[in-house]
Write an enzyme that holds these catalytic residues in place. Structure first.
Site, PDB file in Angstrom:
ATOM      1  N   CYS A   1     -95.080  31.563 -98.297  1.00 54.91           N
ATOM      2  CA  CYS A   1     -94.924  30.789 -99.372  1.00 54.91           C
ATOM      3  C   CYS A   1     -96.332  30.894-100.283  1.00 54.91           C
ATOM      4  O   CYS A   1     -96.221  30.495-101.650  1.00 54.91           O
ATOM      5  CB  CYS A   1     -94.873  29.174 -99.042  1.00 54.91           C
ATOM      6  SG  CYS A   1     -93.331  28.959 -97.885  1.00 54.91           S
TER       7      CYS A   1
ATOM      8  N   CYS B   1     -96.629  27.730 -94.205  1.00 54.68           N
ATOM      9  CA  CYS B   1     -96.116  28.862 -94.377  1.00 54.68           C
ATOM     10  C   CYS B   1     -96.821  29.838 -95.167  1.00 54.68           C
ATOM     11  O   CYS B   1     -97.091  29.898 -96.476  1.00 54.68           O
ATOM     12  CB  CYS B   1     -94.599  28.705 -95.241  1.00 54.68           C
ATOM     13  SG  CYS B   1     -93.883  30.078 -96.126  1.00 54.68           S
TER      14      CYS B   1
END
Length: 312
Positions: A53, A50
């Site tokens: 993230c 991700c």
């Protein structure tokens, strides 16, 4: 702006209890649900693949650290904890994407958001959570605790308390001065100086701010003199009237934390030749007093000795 200028802290958890942990399904009840009965807990659901993230998680860690123990952060890798994510989704949590952050308080879900928010919005999210938890602390209490920690040598924790006080009240000179001193104790002169540039104009000349400025200036002077301490001592041994060497030695001693010895060196100059270099030793001693604080034991002791010399 200094990374310490973040929200407040009140009653930090014990030092042995980490405020940022990697969570998993086995420890979710203890790390999140049970822990949230004592303080708010943020759960960061993330994944290695991700992209957002990689931005959000470091920002969450920064904001959490600034709380000094009022908030806990639990990071959970969704790929390693699929069963847990499935269970939470069945409870109604929006777990369709990462990053997702869920705030828990008193064993219940208090708030949530998805996506990578900027740091300023993360701070507001945490501030709202703290208000919900009723854990806001008066700035004066935070400052008092910060001073105690700084005296005990816990500079990093002290910085968090002073930063916390500033989040509560930007016009507390004791918090600005304390934060700068704490950063200086951590060896970060640049950040200590940066903090002082952010002091509101109306309190810029307060004694606490002036003292912090003096402490910073003296630290910079002392750092230069420290490398020559042995040579300075040798010069004084050869010629006790080498006031320049004694003056520089005082700066080096002060930078080393030897306040009594630093004061003694300057007092020796005053005793031998008060008028030396246009009263430089006395003026430097006053600068020491300002940097140390008027109620510091070294200040009070040296001030008495200075008075005895000047008024004998």
């Amino acid at each position: 702006m200094s990374s310490f200028l973040n929200p407040a802290q009140d009653a930090p958890a014990p030092a042995q209890q980490p405020m940022i942990v990697d969570g998993d399904q086995a420890n979710f009840m203890a790390d999140v649900i049970e822990a949230s009965r004592e303080l708010p807990v943020l759960v960061d659901f993330w994944a290695t693949w991700c992209g957002p993230c990689k931005t959000l998680t470091p920002a969450l860690e920064k904001v959490t650290k600034a709380q000094g123990g009022r908030v806990k952060l639990v990071k959970i890798d969704v790929d390693k904890n699929r069963e847990l994510v499935t269970q939470l989704a069945r409870m109604g949590l929006p777990m369709q994407s990462v990053p997702t952050v869920v705030a828990f308080w008193q064993g219940q879900i208090a708030d949530t958001f998805s996506g990578a928010l900027p740091e300023s919005e993360l701070k507001r999210f945490v501030e709202a959570l703290l208000k919900l938890a009723g854990s806001a602390a008066p700035a004066v209490d935070l400052i008092a605790q910060g001073k105690t920690l700084l005296e005990q040598g816990a500079a990093e924790q002290a910085a968090q308390y002073f930063a916390a006080a500033l989040q509560e009240d930007q016009e507390k000179p004791e918090a600005w001065g304390g934060l700068s001193r704490a950063l200086l104790a951590l060896g970060d002169e640049h950040q200590a100086a940066e903090v002082l540039t952010q002091v509101p104009g109306k309190i810029a000349e307060h004694a606490e701010i002036a003292g912090a400025r003096s402490a910073l200036a003296l630290a910079q002077e002392g750092r230069k003199a420290q490398s020559a301490m042995a040579g300075l001592s040798q010069r004084i041994a050869v010629d006790p009237d080498d006031h320049e060497a004694r003056y520089e030695l005082a700066s080096a001693l002060n930078a080393s934390g030897a306040r009594a010895e630093a004061a003694a060196a300057l007092l020796e100059i005053v005793q031998r030749d008060r008028a030396w270099n246009e009263d430089a030793a006395r003026l430097q001693l006053l600068k020491f007093f300002e940097a140390w604080g008027m109620d510091d034991p070294a200040t009070m002791a040296a001030r008495r000795k200075l008075s005895a010399l000047l008024f004998r």
